[in-house]
Design an enzyme around this catalytic site. Structure first.
Site, short mmCIF file in Angstrom:
data_model
loop_
_atom_site.label_atom_id
_atom_site.label_comp_id
_atom_site.label_asym_id
_atom_site.label_seq_id
_atom_site.Cartn_x
_atom_site.Cartn_y
_atom_site.Cartn_z
N ASN A 1 0.86 -1.18 0.00
CA ASN A 1 0.00 0.00 0.00
C ASN A 1 0.90 1.24 0.00
OD1 ASN A 1 -1.83 2.05 0.53
ND2 ASN A 1 -2.13 1.49 2.68
N LYS B 1 0.03 4.28 -0.13
CA LYS B 1 -0.60 5.44 0.51
C LYS B 1 -0.45 6.69 -0.37
CE LYS B 1 0.54 3.32 4.90
NZ LYS B 1 0.33 3.38 6.32
N GLU C 1 -6.63 4.27 8.12
CA GLU C 1 -6.43 5.71 7.88
C GLU C 1 -7.69 6.32 7.25
OE1 GLU C 1 -2.76 5.33 5.71
OE2 GLU C 1 -1.77 4.68 7.55
N GLU D 1 -5.15 -5.48 10.57
CA GLU D 1 -4.13 -4.46 10.80
C GLU D 1 -4.39 -3.77 12.14
OE1 GLU D 1 -2.23 -3.22 6.88
OE2 GLU D 1 -3.95 -1.91 7.16
N SER E 1 3.64 -2.54 10.28
CA SER E 1 5.11 -2.54 10.42
C SER E 1 5.76 -3.86 9.98
CB SER E 1 5.51 -2.17 11.84
OG SER E 1 5.07 -0.86 12.14
N GLY F 1 2.85 -1.25 4.28
CA GLY F 1 2.87 0.18 3.96
C GLY F 1 4.29 0.63 3.71
N GLY F 2 4.93 1.20 4.74
CA GLY F 2 6.25 1.80 4.60
C GLY F 2 7.27 0.97 3.84
C1 PEP Z 1 -0.61 -0.14 5.94
O1 PEP Z 1 -0.56 0.94 5.40
O2 PEP Z 1 -1.55 -0.89 5.68
C2 PEP Z 1 0.47 -0.54 6.85
C3 PEP Z 1 0.37 -1.70 7.46
O3 PEP Z 1 1.52 0.33 7.04
P1 PEP Z 1 2.96 0.01 7.69
O4 PEP Z 1 3.45 -1.27 7.03
O5 PEP Z 1 3.82 1.19 7.34
O6 PEP Z 1 2.75 -0.17 9.14
#
Ligand code: PEP
Length: 252
Positions: free
Chosen positions: A10, A12, A98, A168, A214, A235-236
């Site tokens: 993702n 974002k 989010e 999540e 994460s 995400g990141g």
């Molecule tokens: C996400 O955006 O769904 C997510 C899990 O972000 P991160 O991996 O950065 O925690």
């Protein structure tokens, strides 16, 4: 029962069109030999079509990060399932925390979006998860039960086959705090049981449940070793080719 692992990134609200195209060109090369797992990328809306051009005939599929529940009409700023399909998407994420936190997404809107997407031929990745406060008050399971019941209400068994659930925990998203593999597994088992109660055991055994929060190269192997963790929503660590490719290539 074997479920094809699904690794979804993702992006974002990151990456301009040239940045997105460059990243996905590199990713395509980095994971070109991967075949036993499904890889999905969710760039921003404007990047969908240019990214779709790059991943044509590759092993990467495209997802949107959100969708609206009408076919068309005077809904300024919204995008329909048919538009997403015409832009190359096969999936859409729905109900990301989010969107729940900043844009008023509710279990009801998740449900409308899920139904419309599935009717329109899009598969859905429905996100659920509890906040830190809810976990500390020991409300995790009741929150998840409500999110599952509300978000997936009225879906047929055929529609459920195109649903992926992403667990999540909000306290783990973008914070660097990962749920331990055991914590995640416990919740995934609960989610599978919930689906089993509503839709029967066979369907629940086929439903893929992703973990998100994460996820990094150094925790992916432990997570994917768990019986009920069928993939991850990242995400990141999906923004950089090196880390995402390593996650895609998790070790069994
Ligand atoms: C996400 O955006 O769904 C997510 C899990 O972000 P991160 O991996 O950065 O925690």
């Amino acid at each position: 029962m074997s479920r094809t692992p699904l690794i979804a990134g993702n992006w974002k609200m990151y990456k301009t069109i040239p940045e997105a195209v460059e990243t996905v060109e590199q990713l395509k090369e980095a994971i070109k030999d991967v075949s036993s797992r499904e890889v999905v990328i969710a760039p921003s809306f404007v990047c969908l079509f240019p990214v779709a051009e790059v991943i044509r005939r590759s092993n990467i599929a495209l997802a949107a990060q959100n969708v609206f529940w009408e076919d068309e009409g005077a809904y300024t700023g919204e995008i329909s399932p048919a538009m997403l399909r015409s832009g190359g998407c096969t999936y859409t994420i729905i109900g990301h925390s989010e969107r729940r936190q900043y844009f008023g997404e509710t279990n009801e809107s998740v449900n409308k979006k899920s139904k419309k997407s599935l009717e329109g031929g899009l598969k859905v990745i429905v996100c659920i998860g509890e906040s830190l406060e809810e976990r500390e008050k020991k409300n995790t399971f009741s929150i998840l039960r409500t999110q599952i019941e509300g978000g997936l209400r009225g879906l047929t068994a055929d529609q459920m086959r195109e649903v992926v659930i992403a667990y999540e925990p909000i306290w783990a998203i973008g914070t660097g705090k990962t749920a331990t593999a055991d914590q995640a597994e416990e919740v995934h088992q609960f989610i599978r049981n919930q689906i089993g109660e509503k839709q029967g055991k066979e369907l629940s055994e086929k439903t893929r449940i992703l973990y998100g929060g994460s996820v990094k190269p150094d925790n992916i192997d432990e997570l994917m070793a768990k019986k009920n963790i069928d993939g991850v929503l990242v995400g990141g660590a999906s923004l950089k080719v090196e880390s995402f490719a390593r996650i895609v290539k998790f070790l069994f």
